[in-house]
Scaffold this active site. Sequence first.
Site, mmCIF file in Angstrom:
data_model
loop_
_atom_site.group_PDB
_atom_site.id
_atom_site.type_symbol
_atom_site.label_atom_id
_atom_site.label_comp_id
_atom_site.label_asym_id
_atom_site.label_seq_id
_atom_site.Cartn_x
_atom_site.Cartn_y
_atom_site.Cartn_z
ATOM 1 N N ASP A 157 0.821 -1.207 0.000
ATOM 2 C CA ASP A 157 0.000 0.000 0.000
ATOM 3 C C ASP A 157 0.859 1.264 0.000
ATOM 4 O OD1 ASP A 157 -2.413 1.305 -0.024
ATOM 5 O OD2 ASP A 157 -2.850 1.005 2.103
ATOM 6 N N GLU A 268 -3.338 -0.050 -8.202
ATOM 7 C CA GLU A 268 -4.261 1.003 -7.788
ATOM 8 C C GLU A 268 -3.569 2.354 -7.815
ATOM 9 O OE1 GLU A 268 -7.097 0.428 -4.558
ATOM 10 O OE2 GLU A 268 -6.204 2.157 -3.541
#
Length: 493
Positions: A157, A268
């Site tokens: 992330d 992402e």
Amino acid sequence: MATDELQATLPPAVTVYERSVYSEGDSTFALVNDDEGKRQLYIEGPATADFEDGTAQADGQVFPLTYGNAMALAEVFPWLEPTTAGRQSAFGFGDRIGLATPGHVRAVRDSDLVPVFAQQSIREMDRTGRSPADVLTTAIFGVFEEGYEGGFVADADHLMAREDVERTAGVDFTMFTCDPSEHVVADADHMDDDAIEAGFSDLDDSEAILDRYAGETFEAEIDGYTWSDSFSEIELKRAAVKYYAAIEFAEKLYGWVDSAVEGGFDFEVSVDETETPTTHLEHALIASELDRRGVEATSLAPRFVGSLEKGIDYVGDLNEFEADLKGHVAIAETYGPYRLSLHSGSDKFSIYPFFEEYASDYQHVKTAGTSYLEAIRVVAENDPDLYREIHAFALERFDEDKATYHVNTDLSNVPDIDDLTDDEFPKILDQDDGRQLLHITYGSVLSATDENGEFRFKDDLLGTLREYEDDHYAFLEEHLGHHVDLLTGEIED
């Protein structure tokens, strides 16, 4: 071999996790736990992969829960290998301590959401003293402990550097979240027109941007909802000044991932860390440019309207959020399709029904701190002396630690711990300001050391969680399960 048969062969102090007992060929595998709360991998029979550092126990061997042994176990049971979600709806379970995955499995086991059990940013790893290998290892053994064969994703992330891509790709993470926040010119929303003109002229691609998008009408549609809009020239220039460097960085990071990963991966792009919302036009521009540049995003995180603070419910007008979400969902499906990602998704119970209604096929909600808070709840209920120390330290650290968060915490609303009895401590975790006090200071709590270099709280915290493991799993299952149920329409809030 049945669990009771295996248990009978082991020393009385060793317990077997029932769901982890698997046979493969002539071998039996299980996760076991000794009376000190130390987990190990037990193998009886010939090892069919290269496990390391085994010691004899009963009729077999026990092995430490290392990254190498996790990879070896995944060779035997391929369902332990992290996979990708593609465009399937997913739910991210951040585990800052490394003991939460079994509880997370229980929360999502009966859901259609693809779970992300290994999810942590490099910043969080640095704050908690963990590594990408450790994050993935604890997730794999947690999945094995629960015998969960449904597959899971490993999300690296908030990546901001090539080195971090290589660190996470090198240990088999399968999702990579680009954080281009350092390249977003957030002040563009407040610049006067002259400053925007000057900033736009400095962009290498400025004339081509005008050629591509000036006068173009962006359109999107979903389930009878239609959106269309176009930039004025100054609005287009403002959006380009704000986001173009971030788009270029996303393209660069996508290339780094593509070079570092063998096979498929999820990617992402996150533009949520700004003070002002991402407009629908800005979203459409970002999506168009990513597509033009060959960036195959499987999810995108815009900055929604309202306030999405850590560890508490949504703050803002729900009707405004609903309208905002519908537009973003339409754009994600029209210009992708890709998943719409909600960051700081912990405890946003009031807006989950909107995601279930409009984005059930294309949603990705990320949580992290709420699982840490459930760990602290275990401490508050079972070890009040330790909780009292953590609480006092959190108050000392809060002003400094909140610098990297967008919160409106008012510490005067946090109950004075000296006015509470021990059995009232969990109430603090049911109050917004108390939750944020404990959420925001997690890194300081987990990394604090004394004059001898020993952890002040971490070892005792882990010991309490191991001692009250059933409580820990139950709290996680109930709290995170409530998130999952709302997002999938299993219950109404």
